[in-house]
Design a protein around this motif. Structure first.
Motif, PDB file in Angstrom:
ATOM      1  N   ALA A 210       1.247  -0.809  -0.303  1.00 12.19           N
ATOM      2  CA  ALA A 210      -0.045  -0.242  -0.660  1.00 12.19           C
ATOM      3  C   ALA A 210       0.975   1.214  -0.032  1.00 12.19           C
ATOM      4  N   ALA A 211       2.217   1.286   0.253  1.00 12.99           N
ATOM      5  CA  ALA A 211       3.020   1.976   0.932  1.00 12.99           C
ATOM      6  C   ALA A 211       3.168   2.719  -0.110  1.00 12.99           C
ATOM      7  N   ALA A 212       4.226   1.704  -1.120  1.00 15.74           N
ATOM      8  CA  ALA A 212       4.601   1.159  -2.916  1.00 15.74           C
ATOM      9  C   ALA A 212       3.353   2.326  -3.264  1.00 15.74           C
ATOM     10  N   SER A 213       2.269   2.097  -3.597  1.00 18.15           N
ATOM     11  CA  SER A 213       0.850   2.710  -4.405  1.00 18.15           C
ATOM     12  C   SER A 213       0.424   4.154  -3.315  1.00 18.15           C
ATOM     13  N   VAL A 214       0.466   4.969  -2.384  1.00 20.26           N
ATOM     14  CA  VAL A 214       0.466   5.920  -1.752  1.00 20.26           C
ATOM     15  C   VAL A 214       2.163   6.442  -3.519  1.00 20.26           C
ATOM     16  N   ALA A 215       3.372   5.692  -2.970  1.00 21.93           N
ATOM     17  CA  ALA A 215       4.160   6.023  -3.164  1.00 21.93           C
ATOM     18  C   ALA A 215       4.160   6.640  -4.636  1.00 21.93           C
ATOM     19  N   ARG A 216       3.964   5.454  -5.297  1.00 20.12           N
ATOM     20  CA  ARG A 216       3.747   5.715  -6.934  1.00 20.12           C
ATOM     21  C   ARG A 216       2.343   7.184  -7.762  1.00 20.12           C
ATOM     22  N   PHE A 217       1.765   6.901  -6.267  1.00 19.13           N
ATOM     23  CA  PHE A 217       0.590   7.802  -6.743  1.00 19.13           C
ATOM     24  C   PHE A 217       0.963   9.511  -6.820  1.00 19.13           C
ATOM     25  N   ARG A 218       2.070   9.890  -5.493  1.00 14.08           N
ATOM     26  CA  ARG A 218       2.684  10.784  -5.573  1.00 14.08           C
ATOM     27  C   ARG A 218       4.077  11.125  -6.651  1.00 14.08           C
ATOM     28  N   GLY A 219       3.762   9.831  -7.539  1.00 13.58           N
ATOM     29  CA  GLY A 219       4.921  10.646  -8.182  1.00 13.58           C
ATOM     30  C   GLY A 219       6.167  10.217  -7.849  1.00 13.58           C
ATOM     31  N   ALA A 220       6.528   9.717  -6.431  1.00 12.75           N
ATOM     32  CA  ALA A 220       7.804   9.520  -5.546  1.00 12.75           C
ATOM     33  C   ALA A 220       8.977   9.034  -6.745  1.00 12.75           C
ATOM     34  N   GLN A 221      10.405   9.273  -6.424  1.00 16.91           N
ATOM     35  CA  GLN A 221      11.279   8.650  -7.128  1.00 16.91           C
ATOM     36  C   GLN A 221      11.496   7.651  -5.996  1.00 16.91           C
ATOM     37  N   GLU A 222      10.946   6.905  -4.209  1.00 17.86           N
ATOM     38  CA  GLU A 222      12.011   5.874  -3.636  1.00 17.86           C
ATOM     39  C   GLU A 222       9.973   6.126  -2.370  1.00 17.86           C
ATOM     40  N   CYS A 223       9.861   4.920  -2.494  1.00 16.27           N
ATOM     41  CA  CYS A 223       8.677   4.598  -0.623  1.00 16.27           C
ATOM     42  C   CYS A 223       9.491   5.423   0.513  1.00 16.27           C
ATOM     43  N   ASP A 224       8.567   6.111   1.401  1.00 17.19           N
ATOM     44  CA  ASP A 224       9.603   6.231   2.594  1.00 17.19           C
ATOM     45  C   ASP A 224       7.918   6.463   3.274  1.00 17.19           C
TER      46      ASP A 224
END
Length: 89
Positions: free
Chosen positions: A14-28
């Protein structure tokens, strides 16, 4: 690499999906915080249906503190430990 409990695996996914939603370059850890909140409010919610449209890399790396947590021991990693890391950041 630590084994993940099923709920920890779900939280990281789910955190990776959140990161992708915000266009992040890494999951934090901020992604873990948001994902934990979303899971608590809406269990089973699909967070980001179109990962292909994201500007995030296809193979989304983890931030340094998350990588260290995953490799720091051989003990099983659970949801609460991930949540505590996110809250301490």
């Amino acid at each position: 690499m630590r084994r993940l409990t099923e709920d920890a695996r779900s939280l990281l996914s789910a955190a990776a999906s959140v990161a992708r939603f915000r266009g992040a370059q890494e999951c934090d850890t901020s992604d873990i915080q948001v994902a934990a909140l979303l899971i608590a409010l809406h269990p089973g919610v699909a967070l980001y249906a179109d990962e292909e449209a994201s500007t995030s890399p296809q193979q989304l790396p983890l931030a340094t503190d998350l990588r260290e947590l995953l490799t720091s021991s051989t003990d099983e990693l659970d949801f609460e430990e991930l949540r505590r890391l996110a809250e301490s950041s």
